[in-house]
Design an enzyme around this catalytic site. Sequence first.
Site, mmCIF file in Angstrom:
data_model
loop_
_atom_site.group_PDB
_atom_site.id
_atom_site.type_symbol
_atom_site.label_atom_id
_atom_site.label_comp_id
_atom_site.label_asym_id
_atom_site.label_seq_id
_atom_site.Cartn_x
_atom_site.Cartn_y
_atom_site.Cartn_z
ATOM 1 N N SER A 125 9.498 10.451 4.365
ATOM 2 C CA SER A 125 10.156 9.319 3.715
ATOM 3 C C SER A 125 11.662 9.578 3.544
ATOM 4 C CB SER A 125 9.474 8.997 2.387
ATOM 5 O OG SER A 125 9.616 7.622 2.087
ATOM 6 N N LYS A 177 14.454 -12.146 -15.055
ATOM 7 C CA LYS A 177 15.307 -11.190 -15.757
ATOM 8 C C LYS A 177 14.537 -9.954 -16.220
ATOM 9 C CE LYS A 177 19.263 -9.945 -17.396
ATOM 10 N NZ LYS A 177 20.282 -9.472 -16.442
#
Length: 305
Positions: A125, A177
């Site tokens: 990764s 949000k």
Amino acid sequence: MANGGRSRAGLWVLIGGAAFFIFVLAVYTLVYLSLRGEQGTQYVTTGSGDKIAVVEIEGVILDSQPTVRDLKKFADDGSIKAIIIHLNTPGGSAAASEEIYKEVRRIRDEKKKRVVADIAVVGASGGYYVASGANKIFANDASVVGSIGAIMDWYNYGDLVRWAKLKEEVIKSGEFKDTGDPARDLTPAERAYLQGMVMNMKDQFVAAIASGRGLKVEDIAPIADGRVWTGQQALPLQLVDQIGDFEAAVKDTAKSVGIKGEPSLVRPAKERHSLFDLIFGDASQWLPDRAKLLQRNPGFYFLWK
């Protein structure tokens, strides 16, 4: 009168002893702080031939700055002929991995200094992201390579909050949000929104690897599903260039930059911690503060799990 004299003498001995202790402590502290201030700029050289620098990336990548600092130092040092990045990492922070990758590419493309990646046990990764920026990648037959993709995860402790009969109140200016609030489940719209971000990061990862390896995005995209391979399996996939251990990487790198004989290896000195680190060091990173308590946002990772 005699007893009074002995008392005064004892008091002066006590004061003198205390003053001596404070003096020794002050000297020790100054020496310690001066040495600590130089940490990160000390390098250890073994051998007497032309120099190859070795930068270790070990464990989960959380902070890019120490590695970037060492890479910049070696890139600017004219006596360093090449840099080997010795990797044993499952990746980590997406942004930190990208910063190290970009520095590797800067050294390779702008400084024209050879950079070689050597995957020891794991280069997966974010670790592979970094390696793909190098001129050449070595891996052992049994090294773990790949895991191309992005991930984000966090623990949802909503059940725990409800068990404790706590209730979170949120007033927000927009629908997304507080996306990822660990005290509640994601809405379908939030899940789609975060999935889009993860896929965008995966596409960036694929494009960077294709660029670093001189391949097409179409070559990498089909295998960018999170899988890992052994070094032996990764070779025909063009994810690595040569099977070999660290010594093989050193010899090949020395030969490629025209070093005759055994090269000198230059490494950043390892940081050592002592009891004085606990006493005089900055312990704020381990202490909870308001900012840390407020930071509950999930992170994005290039991490093999």
